[in-house]
Scaffold this active site. Sequence first.
Site, mmCIF file in Angstrom:
data_model
loop_
_atom_site.group_PDB
_atom_site.id
_atom_site.type_symbol
_atom_site.label_atom_id
_atom_site.label_comp_id
_atom_site.label_asym_id
_atom_site.label_seq_id
_atom_site.Cartn_x
_atom_site.Cartn_y
_atom_site.Cartn_z
ATOM 1 N N ASP A 157 -30.260 12.531 -34.014
ATOM 2 C CA ASP A 157 -29.314 11.727 -34.322
ATOM 3 C C ASP A 157 -29.151 11.727 -35.799
ATOM 4 O O ASP A 157 -29.586 12.419 -36.781
ATOM 5 C CB ASP A 157 -29.523 10.304 -33.783
ATOM 6 C CG ASP A 157 -27.843 9.810 -33.328
ATOM 7 O OD1 ASP A 157 -27.365 9.454 -34.186
ATOM 8 O OD2 ASP A 157 -27.663 9.869 -32.131
ATOM 9 N N HIS A 196 -25.722 4.837 -36.522
ATOM 10 C CA HIS A 196 -25.731 5.304 -35.027
ATOM 11 C C HIS A 196 -26.868 5.286 -34.497
ATOM 12 O O HIS A 196 -27.136 5.334 -33.289
ATOM 13 C CB HIS A 196 -25.005 6.633 -34.865
ATOM 14 C CG HIS A 196 -24.378 7.145 -33.824
ATOM 15 N ND1 HIS A 196 -25.262 8.244 -33.079
ATOM 16 C CD2 HIS A 196 -23.452 7.154 -33.128
ATOM 17 C CE1 HIS A 196 -24.759 8.415 -31.763
ATOM 18 N NE2 HIS A 196 -23.679 7.717 -31.788
ATOM 19 N N SER A 349 -22.563 8.043 -26.210
ATOM 20 C CA SER A 349 -23.575 7.936 -27.189
ATOM 21 C C SER A 349 -24.475 6.645 -26.800
ATOM 22 O O SER A 349 -25.788 6.778 -26.973
ATOM 23 C CB SER A 349 -23.346 7.606 -28.631
ATOM 24 O OG SER A 349 -23.094 8.920 -29.211
#
Length: 530
Positions: A157, A196, A349
């Site tokens: 990620d 994120h 996600s």
Amino acid sequence: MTQDGTPDLNRRRFLQATGAVGLAGALGGVASATPGRSPGPKEDEILVGVAQGDDSPADVVKKAVPGKARIVHENKTLSYVAVKFPSQAADVARENFIEAVTKNDRVKYAEKNATLSTSLSPNDPRYGDQYAPQMVNADTAWDTTLGSSSVTIAVVDTGVQYDHPDLAGSFGSNPGYDFVDDDGDPYPDVLADEYHGTHVAGIAGGVTDNGTGTSGISNSTLISGRALDESGRGSTADIADAVEWAADQGADVINLSLGGGGYTSTMKNAVSYATNNGALVVAAAGNNGTSSVSYPAAYSECLAVSSLDPDGSLASYSQYGSSIELAAPGSNVLATLPTDDYGELSGTSMATPVVAGVAGLTLAQWDVDNVTLRDHLKNTAVDIGLSSSQQGSGRVDAANAVETDPANGGGGDGGDGGDDGGSGGSTSASVTDSLTNSADSKCWTYAFEYSNPSTVVISLDGPSYADFDLYANDGTGTCPSTSSYDYRSWTTTSQESITIDNPDTSADLSILVDSYSGSGSYTLEIVEYE
């Protein structure tokens, strides 16, 4: 199983049918990223996959590289190189290179270095407490286990703030690798901009029962492969390298909360490599609300996850389709954020690390392989009344997964992996043979043992200095060819694997082993799960 057609091995009929001539293609493992490569998207690059042999991929490709282009990266395990063209070069120059380089018999493919991005959707403002762990009954599962540090979940990620108060206990002394900046520290470059990966990590493995912040799904060990930059975007090559690296680190579960770029052989081979090395790859379905699942989730090696709203309905942004295997809460999910903060985000996600965390909890309780784990998660899922294209087997359920012994069927048709003393949930057969040159291939047929197996896994272990490929047909009774097949695995090595869920048993399984290049002995193995 014998070459001359006589039955059988382990109560199976496994017959060689005919020799055939074949052709195929793909890739294979990580050298480190090349110093000086810029982070994020690399849209000026072409990725070239080379069949394994005595020389390096770069040696095979370099003669075809035009004067103003250059090889900027080589991954010897996945057997590909990245060729960078000047940014002002016309598209036709790259297309001409692809056409020229693929004329080399050793080159299996050439493709653009596509850009992938995080699967994050805009969310409503923070509204309260967590609901995701409760929705998947993780709180009930925690009565049995909070997870185990012996289970490793890799987060591929953006960077992760691994010293966050709710994450520090999940990371060891070596938190991971940065494939964006090519160094050993996957920490975000700018915490305010790069959140994120920290959120995804907190959902899957934020420390539970530590008196701090939120609860992650499982207390597993986390490692971070930083493959996306501050914008949440990254190249196929960086992500593929990170997936391979995670598998080499012994990751049990690899979380891919990212998507885009379409089908690429490079990424396909990376997730095949990880799967063949025992990892369960869990991937986000995508966030454009359409009826087709994004790659990498759409690869058969990946467990594709759709996203649910807090009321249990399919989120409006969640992609769906026949590739979906599980659903999980993904809207307004509360988890860790930089700097030492918490917040809600929405997207497939967020649903994906819920499944990854449940997989971690399951492995803390049951010692099973990645195929059995995948089956078990699906067999113990809860039907929430959505179509199979929206929920797959259902909403993942931590309590069912932890409390149900996979050896007893996993709540459905699951098996036990065959080697851990279970109750007969799998059976296997194998054969050893050889191919003599690139014009040689052999077809085998296999008679199913179970009337309705949940999964069959076909594995090929061939010579290290050749490139053998694997093809299969089910339900047809006809031998596949390199141009007509139901399933294939064609990396640039001779280590191949095909997984077929709910195979068609109306006819024997037909399998072709083909030499793309080289010669030598191979072992073909079938594992059938009840």
